[in-house]
Design a protein around this motif. Structure first.
Motif, PDB file in Angstrom:
ATOM      1  N   GLN A 198       1.227  -1.278  -0.149  1.00 23.87           N
ATOM      2  CA  GLN A 198       0.225   0.107  -0.089  1.00 23.87           C
ATOM      3  C   GLN A 198       1.221   1.683   0.264  1.00 23.87           C
ATOM      4  OE1 GLN A 198      -2.296   1.497   3.435  1.00 23.87           O
ATOM      5  NE2 GLN A 198      -4.246   1.131   2.455  1.00 23.87           N
ATOM      6  N   VAL A 199       0.995   2.178  -1.091  1.00 27.98           N
ATOM      7  CA  VAL A 199       1.411   3.258  -0.920  1.00 27.98           C
ATOM      8  C   VAL A 199       0.633   4.525  -0.467  1.00 27.98           C
ATOM      9  CG1 VAL A 199       2.858   4.807  -2.498  1.00 27.98           C
ATOM     10  CG2 VAL A 199       3.203   2.301  -2.796  1.00 27.98           C
ATOM     11  N   CYS A 200       0.792   5.541   0.397  1.00 25.77           N
ATOM     12  CA  CYS A 200      -0.094   7.159   0.756  1.00 25.77           C
ATOM     13  C   CYS A 200       0.124   7.756   0.728  1.00 25.77           C
ATOM     14  CB  CYS A 200      -0.509   6.277   2.152  1.00 25.77           C
ATOM     15  SG  CYS A 200      -2.086   4.938   2.779  1.00 25.77           S
ATOM     16  N   ALA A 201      -0.422   9.237   0.691  1.00 22.49           N
ATOM     17  CA  ALA A 201       0.846  10.261   0.308  1.00 22.49           C
ATOM     18  C   ALA A 201      -0.374  11.367   0.392  1.00 22.49           C
ATOM     19  CB  ALA A 201       1.386  10.491  -1.051  1.00 22.49           C
ATOM     20  N   THR A 202       0.200  12.853   0.838  1.00 21.61           N
ATOM     21  CA  THR A 202      -0.938  13.631   0.922  1.00 21.61           C
ATOM     22  C   THR A 202      -0.519  14.719   0.017  1.00 21.61           C
ATOM     23  OG1 THR A 202      -0.033  13.173   3.422  1.00 21.61           O
ATOM     24  CG2 THR A 202      -0.805  16.414   2.363  1.00 21.61           C
ATOM     25  N   ILE A 245      -3.218   9.688  -9.446  1.00 20.62           N
ATOM     26  CA  ILE A 245      -2.835   8.062  -9.688  1.00 20.62           C
ATOM     27  C   ILE A 245      -1.834   8.418  -9.307  1.00 20.62           C
ATOM     28  CG2 ILE A 245      -2.991   7.042 -11.823  1.00 20.62           C
ATOM     29  CD1 ILE A 245      -5.551   7.806 -11.518  1.00 20.62           C
ATOM     30  N   LEU A 246      -1.411   6.296  -8.721  1.00 19.22           N
ATOM     31  CA  LEU A 246      -0.499   5.483  -8.414  1.00 19.22           C
ATOM     32  C   LEU A 246       0.200   4.592  -9.860  1.00 19.22           C
ATOM     33  CD1 LEU A 246       1.908   4.552  -6.591  1.00 19.22           C
ATOM     34  CD2 LEU A 246       0.454   2.840  -5.600  1.00 19.22           C
ATOM     35  N   ASN A 247       0.951   4.638 -10.030  1.00 20.21           N
ATOM     36  CA  ASN A 247       1.418   4.348 -11.337  1.00 20.21           C
ATOM     37  C   ASN A 247       2.321   3.240 -11.357  1.00 20.21           C
ATOM     38  OD1 ASN A 247       3.608   4.296 -13.955  1.00 20.21           O
ATOM     39  ND2 ASN A 247       1.519   4.322 -15.049  1.00 20.21           N
ATOM     40  N   SER A 248       1.754   1.953 -11.476  1.00 17.91           N
ATOM     41  CA  SER A 248       3.458   0.942 -11.473  1.00 17.91           C
ATOM     42  C   SER A 248       3.573   0.368 -13.011  1.00 17.91           C
ATOM     43  CB  SER A 248       2.688  -0.144 -10.544  1.00 17.91           C
ATOM     44  OG  SER A 248       3.480  -1.218 -11.112  1.00 17.91           O
ATOM     45  N   ALA A 271      -6.007   4.255  -8.835  1.00 18.07           N
ATOM     46  CA  ALA A 271      -6.318   4.953  -8.776  1.00 18.07           C
ATOM     47  C   ALA A 271      -5.845   4.440  -7.126  1.00 18.07           C
ATOM     48  CB  ALA A 271      -8.402   4.824  -9.043  1.00 18.07           C
ATOM     49  N   MET A 272      -6.137   5.946  -6.672  1.00 21.36           N
ATOM     50  CA  MET A 272      -5.607   6.342  -4.947  1.00 21.36           C
ATOM     51  C   MET A 272      -7.250   6.970  -5.039  1.00 21.36           C
ATOM     52  SD  MET A 272      -2.475   8.197  -5.290  1.00 21.36           S
ATOM     53  CE  MET A 272      -1.345   7.170  -3.909  1.00 21.36           C
ATOM     54  N   GLY A 326      -3.365   4.019  -2.031  1.00 16.39           N
ATOM     55  CA  GLY A 326      -3.620   2.817  -3.779  1.00 16.39           C
ATOM     56  C   GLY A 326      -2.442   1.782  -3.127  1.00 16.39           C
ATOM     57  N   THR A 327      -2.789   0.725  -3.697  1.00 13.49           N
ATOM     58  CA  THR A 327      -2.794  -1.041  -3.384  1.00 13.49           C
ATOM     59  C   THR A 327      -1.981  -1.701  -4.984  1.00 13.49           C
ATOM     60  OG1 THR A 327      -3.795  -1.223  -1.646  1.00 13.49           O
ATOM     61  CG2 THR A 327      -2.542  -3.066  -2.256  1.00 13.49           C
TER      62      THR A 327
END
Length: 345
Positions: free
Chosen positions: A275-279, A290-293, A300-301, A310-311
């Motif tokens: 899981q990646v999180c951000a303010t 958007i979280l891009n891997s 989608a976050m 997003g996971t």
């Protein structure tokens, strides 16, 4: 590779945002060509005779711009054409470029007159293969880096906001007061004077009769003074001045901070999703985060407890790279740094 991708994207965003710039209103500037492979647009920013000043046409240098891919000696490049000339290289080793177009409601459109937002997807490829790395999507040894962003051509769809009723915080508007001239009162005194009158009555009686004279004095008439107030009022009204306040445009992309990963260990345990999180914040509001891997594409976050999260699914035995990009409601974009982690096999 990443420098090429970001520099290319930054240039396209800045120029597409200016599409349709036509300060004199006679150049008929706007989007001319809109396909998935290329975009062409015009703007009026120069003058043939007066340098950097609009002159009412789009015939001067850098006023008719087209972006598309082209290939030279087997190397695919991002090209920029001006005034119908030959493409000039913006970035080398660009393996993919795509434009998508949306209308006011965010729906896909192929009608140029309805375009209000442009989505750009660009992928850069390393110039040389890495024998120790295999890209599962392409089955080769080249590393790739993908960027996506949204652009709003402001001169086509987003005019400056002017308000005559709502003021920004901290702005005080003073309406001129109505001026009234002090009232002048004139007092008129009317005096009536009556002179006292004396009346004499004489009675005559026969002889041998005593004559009696009676004198009667009538009192003077009372003098009455009446004050009649006369009021003169003069009112002068100063016309109110209408005030127009222009709200400055937000040209700054969203702020992306406090990026965290869970589990935070490296390597990540086998079979674990990450899981990646951000303010993420922006004055104009957020359109998308958007979280891009590099293995899963866009994820989608969603907002939870004040942070967007997003996971990324498990990728046992692989190294995964990711970054976050955000778009605000005015089309300004921001992209975070790229991070990576490996996962136990």
């Amino acid at each position: 590779m990443r420098q090429y991708a970001r520099a290319a994207m930054d240039l396209m965003v800045r120029e597409i945002r200016m599409a349709g710039y036509d300060p004199l209103g006679i150049a008929n500037a706007g989007i001319v060509e809109a396909t998935q492979d290329s975009i062409r647009f015009t703007l009026d920013i120069r003058s043939t005779y007066h340098g950097d000043a609009p002159d009412g046409d789009t015939l001067d240098s850098n006023e008719d711009v087209r972006y598309a891919l082209y290939t030279v000696d087997g190397i695919q490049k991002l090209g920029r054409e001006t005034q119908g000339g030959s493409p000039q290289p913006v970035a080398d080793n660009i393996s993919f470029l795509r434009f998508d177009y949306m209308d006011t409601n965010g729906n896909a459109t192929a009608v140029i007159a309805d375009i209000r937002r442009v989505k750009i997807t660009l992928t850069a490829r390393s110039s040389k293969p890495d024998p120790a790395y295999t890209d599962p999507n392409y089955n080769d040894h080249y590393r790739r880096y993908t960027l996506e962003t949204f652009v709003v051509p402001r001169n086509i769809s987003s005019p400056m906001i002017a308000s005559t009723t709502t003021m920004p915080a901290g702005v005080t508007t003073t309406t001129p007061a109505t001026t009234t001239t002090p009232v002048t009162t004139t007092t008129v005194t009317v005096t009536t004077t009556t002179t006292p009158a004396t009346t004499t009555t004489t009675t005559t009686v026969p002889p041998t009769t005593t004559t009696t004279t009676t004198t009667t004095t009538v009192p003077a008439t009372t003098t009455t003074t009446t004050t009649v107030p006369v009021t003169t009022t003069t009112t002068t009204t100063v016309p109110a001045t209408s005030t127009t306040t222009t709200v400055p445009r937000d040209t700054t992309g969203p702020s992306i901070t406090n990026i965290t990963r869970s589990p935070s260990s490296s390597p990540v345990p086998r079979d674990s999703s990450v899981q990646v999180c951000a303010t993420v914040t922006d004055l104009s509001g957020l359109s998308s985060v958007i979280l891009n891997s590099d293995r899963d594409g866009n994820i989608a976050m969603t907002l939870s407890s004040g942070k967007y999260c997003g996971t990324i699914p498990r990728h046992n035995g692989k190294t995964t790279r990711y970054y976050i990009y955000a778009v605000d409601t005015r089309g300004n974009t921001s992209v975070s740094s790229t991070y990576q982690y490996s996962q136990n096999n």
